[in-house]
Write an enzyme that holds these catalytic residues in place. Structure first.
Site, PDB file in Angstrom:
ATOM      1  N   HIS A  12      15.814 -37.083  51.601  1.00 31.20           N
ATOM      2  CA  HIS A  12      15.397 -37.142  50.177  1.00 31.20           C
ATOM      3  C   HIS A  12      13.985 -36.585  50.076  1.00 31.20           C
ATOM      4  O   HIS A  12      13.021 -37.254  50.425  1.00 31.20           O
ATOM      5  CB  HIS A  12      15.445 -38.596  49.687  1.00 31.20           C
ATOM      6  CG  HIS A  12      15.098 -38.755  48.232  1.00 31.20           C
ATOM      7  ND1 HIS A  12      15.842 -39.549  47.380  1.00 31.20           N
ATOM      8  CD2 HIS A  12      14.084 -38.256  47.476  1.00 31.20           C
ATOM      9  CE1 HIS A  12      15.299 -39.517  46.164  1.00 31.20           C
ATOM     10  NE2 HIS A  12      14.227 -38.751  46.198  1.00 31.20           N
ATOM     11  N   HIS A  14      11.160 -33.982  47.776  1.00 28.37           N
ATOM     12  CA  HIS A  14      10.760 -33.154  46.630  1.00 28.37           C
ATOM     13  C   HIS A  14       9.806 -32.075  47.121  1.00 28.37           C
ATOM     14  O   HIS A  14       8.694 -32.384  47.572  1.00 28.37           O
ATOM     15  CB  HIS A  14      10.059 -34.001  45.564  1.00 28.37           C
ATOM     16  CG  HIS A  14      10.911 -35.106  45.022  1.00 28.37           C
ATOM     17  ND1 HIS A  14      11.719 -34.945  43.914  1.00 28.37           N
ATOM     18  CD2 HIS A  14      11.123 -36.370  45.464  1.00 28.37           C
ATOM     19  CE1 HIS A  14      12.373 -36.077  43.683  1.00 28.37           C
ATOM     20  NE2 HIS A  14      12.032 -36.957  44.609  1.00 28.37           N
ATOM     21  N   LYS A  94      22.857 -34.868  42.470  1.00 25.43           N
ATOM     22  CA  LYS A  94      21.922 -35.979  42.283  1.00 25.43           C
ATOM     23  C   LYS A  94      21.936 -36.448  40.836  1.00 25.43           C
ATOM     24  O   LYS A  94      21.633 -35.677  39.926  1.00 25.43           O
ATOM     25  CB  LYS A  94      20.511 -35.518  42.674  1.00 25.43           C
ATOM     26  CG  LYS A  94      19.412 -36.528  42.417  1.00 25.43           C
ATOM     27  CD  LYS A  94      19.465 -37.687  43.381  1.00 25.43           C
ATOM     28  CE  LYS A  94      18.492 -38.804  43.004  1.00 25.43           C
ATOM     29  NZ  LYS A  94      17.110 -38.452  43.282  1.00 25.43           N
ATOM     30  N   HIS A 131      19.602 -41.973  41.692  1.00 23.35           N
ATOM     31  CA  HIS A 131      18.377 -42.761  41.476  1.00 23.35           C
ATOM     32  C   HIS A 131      18.813 -43.988  40.689  1.00 23.35           C
ATOM     33  O   HIS A 131      19.032 -43.906  39.486  1.00 23.35           O
ATOM     34  CB  HIS A 131      17.318 -41.959  40.710  1.00 23.35           C
ATOM     35  CG  HIS A 131      16.074 -42.751  40.451  1.00 23.35           C
ATOM     36  ND1 HIS A 131      14.846 -42.413  40.971  1.00 23.35           N
ATOM     37  CD2 HIS A 131      15.863 -43.905  39.756  1.00 23.35           C
ATOM     38  CE1 HIS A 131      13.935 -43.310  40.605  1.00 23.35           C
ATOM     39  NE2 HIS A 131      14.536 -44.233  39.852  1.00 23.35           N
ATOM     40  N   HIS A 165      16.503 -44.189  47.893  1.00 24.79           N
ATOM     41  CA  HIS A 165      15.254 -44.963  48.018  1.00 24.79           C
ATOM     42  C   HIS A 165      15.393 -46.415  47.575  1.00 24.79           C
ATOM     43  O   HIS A 165      14.747 -46.844  46.636  1.00 24.79           O
ATOM     44  CB  HIS A 165      14.082 -44.262  47.307  1.00 24.79           C
ATOM     45  CG  HIS A 165      14.352 -43.749  45.910  1.00 24.79           C
ATOM     46  ND1 HIS A 165      15.017 -44.480  44.957  1.00 24.79           N
ATOM     47  CD2 HIS A 165      14.026 -42.580  45.310  1.00 24.79           C
ATOM     48  CE1 HIS A 165      15.084 -43.789  43.842  1.00 24.79           C
ATOM     49  NE2 HIS A 165      14.490 -42.627  44.031  1.00 24.79           N
ATOM     50  N   ASP A 237      11.442 -39.415  50.239  1.00 22.21           N
ATOM     51  CA  ASP A 237      11.079 -39.348  48.820  1.00 22.21           C
ATOM     52  C   ASP A 237       9.644 -38.866  48.658  1.00 22.21           C
ATOM     53  O   ASP A 237       8.948 -39.247  47.711  1.00 22.21           O
ATOM     54  CB  ASP A 237      11.296 -40.685  48.100  1.00 22.21           C
ATOM     55  CG  ASP A 237      11.232 -40.545  46.584  1.00 22.21           C
ATOM     56  OD1 ASP A 237      11.387 -39.412  46.088  1.00 22.21           O
ATOM     57  OD2 ASP A 237      11.008 -41.561  45.902  1.00 22.21           O
TER      58      ASP A 237
HETATM   59  C1  NCD Z   1       9.864 -38.611  42.160  1.00 27.45           C
HETATM   60  C2  NCD Z   1       9.202 -37.317  41.697  1.00 27.45           C
HETATM   61  O1  NCD Z   1       7.992 -37.313  41.506  1.00 27.45           O
HETATM   62  O2  NCD Z   1       9.906 -36.324  41.540  1.00 27.45           O
HETATM   63  N1  NCD Z   1       8.964 -39.691  41.931  1.00 27.45           N
HETATM   64  C3  NCD Z   1       8.986 -40.915  42.508  1.00 27.45           C
HETATM   65  O3  NCD Z   1       8.161 -41.757  42.137  1.00 27.45           O
HETATM   66  N2  NCD Z   1       9.847 -41.216  43.451  1.00 27.45           N
HETATM   67  C4  NCD Z   1      11.164 -38.783  41.467  1.00 27.45           C
HETATM   68  C5  NCD Z   1      12.091 -39.804  42.086  1.00 27.45           C
HETATM   69  O4  NCD Z   1      12.503 -39.677  43.227  1.00 27.45           O
HETATM   70  O5  NCD Z   1      12.448 -40.786  41.415  1.00 27.45           O
HETATM   71 ZN    ZN Z   2      12.803 -38.754  44.802  1.00 27.25          ZN
HETATM   72 ZN    ZN Z   3      14.229 -41.250  42.464  1.00 27.96          ZN
END
Ligand code: NCD
Ligand code: ZN
Ligand code: ZN
Length: 335
Positions: A12, A14, A94, A131, A165, A237
């Site tokens: 996971h 970003h 997702k 999520h 998460h 995450d």
């Molecule tokens: C994530 C993001 O910034 O894209 N933020 C977070 O707090 N985890 C989005 C997500 O995974 O929910």
């Molecule tokens: Zn995330």
């Molecule tokens: Zn998330």
């Protein structure tokens, strides 16, 4: 003694887009054999063309690093044709409840209107990543969402559903009820509670969705992860936001943990006396649950302490300024 990990995976992640890829992609590609790339870009990744372009942009920054971006589409109602065309190119789809986290406004607001796409995903064996939070009271959001997971896992018993998460003892327990449920757990939720976020000075760098919960919840996560729960995989995450989005009124949610993830996992698994369980959490469970075979990449960590920088580019990382006992020493890829 070194620690050797085979094909570590971040299930996971970003990476963001544009210039930010220059920072984020090498940091993950230097430590991991692959990662599941989240689709919540400014314009959500919700078509195959867009996804292939995004993958190409990512690959540009990890050429020669033997790193595989496992792509995901942003959930919406897709046609059979769209799903059939996409399925070889994606690891899963997702789902974000509308408005629940960063860049999720285009998410699902009516769970009764998505049955057909879920049936098709089940038939085509496309995993559903979720999520899982309601818009209730912030500390109850994940627990309240468990009924949605229960209902989905019951009605689509052949659909692989990943609770992303997870942060609560309740979510850990739910795994026992359904063989088609998996979960990812982050590094930071294994380490912090809500006290760390706002019990003393307010810590924007630790503010994320879902918010870190109680000591009891953290203990349940640690017990499950350190005990080698076979349905749980590592997903950082890691969610970078530039300084002006974190150090302000209206701080964005997300913890940037990618550069410290492997060294800190080594440290906390060592402290818990269960380093022998790290390989399962970091790769083996994910390979089994998702039926994937990442390319061979051996990552060696050495007991060389280092201090985490205050910033990577414009982003403050998890554990900034603190010392970690382990460093990534080398990576070896099979020819
Ligand atoms: C994530 C993001 O910034 O894209 N933020 C977070 O707090 N985890 C989005 C997500 O995974 O929910
Ligand atoms: Zn995330
Ligand atoms: Zn998330």
């Amino acid at each position: 003694m070194d620690i050797t990990l085979e094909s570590p995976l971040d299930m996971h992640l970003h990476l963001r887009e544009g210039d930010m890829l220059d920072l984020t992609v090498p940091l993950s590609a230097d430590h991991f054999a692959g990662a599941v790339i989240m689709p919540n870009l400014v314009v959500p990744v919700d078509s195959l063309d867009y996804l292939l372009n995004y993958r190409q942009a990512i690959e540009f920054y990890c050429t020669g690093k033997n790193f595989r971006p496992y792509m995901t589409l942003f959930f919406k109602n897709y046609s059979r044709q769209e799903l059939e065309e996409s399925r070889e190119q994606i690891l899963g789809i997702k789902l974000y409840p509308a408005g629940i986290t960063t860049q999720s406004e285009a998410g699902v607001s009516d769970f009764s209107a998505i049955e057909e796409t879920l049936s098709l995903m089940q038939e085509l064996k496309i995993p559903l990543l979720v999520h899982g939070e309601t818009n209730g009271f912030v500390l109850d959001r994940e627990s309240e969402f468990l009924d949605v997971y229960r209902s989905l896992a019951n009605r689509f018993s052949e659909l692989h559903i990943i609770m992303e998460h997870i942060t609560t003892a309740d979510a850990v327990e739910l795994l026992d009820e359904f063989a088609n449920l998996s979960a990812t757990v982050t590094l930071h939720h294994l380490m912090i509670t809500l006290d760390d976020v706002l019990g003393d000075l307010l810590r924007p760098d630790l503010f994320c969705k879902p918010v870190a919960k109680t000591p009891r919840d953290r203990s349940a996560l640690r017990e499950a992860v350190f005990g080698g729960h076979p349905q749980i995989m590592f997903g950082s995450d890691s969610a970078p936001h530039p300084r002006h989005k974190k150090e302000c009124i209206g701080c964005a949610a997300g913890v940037f943990s990618a550069p410290v993830a492997l060294p800190l996992l080594a440290q906390i698994f060592e402290d818990a006396g269960c380093l022998d369980r790290l390989q399962d959490f970091i790769s083996t469970n994910a390979c089994r649950r998702y039926r994937i075979t990442p390319s061979e990449k051996t990552v060696v960590l050495s007991p060389t302490a280092w201090q985490v920088p205050d910033y990577y580019g414009d982003v403050s990382p998890f554990f900034a300024g603190q010392t970690i006992r382990w460093s990534v020493n080398s990576t070896i890829s099979a020819k």
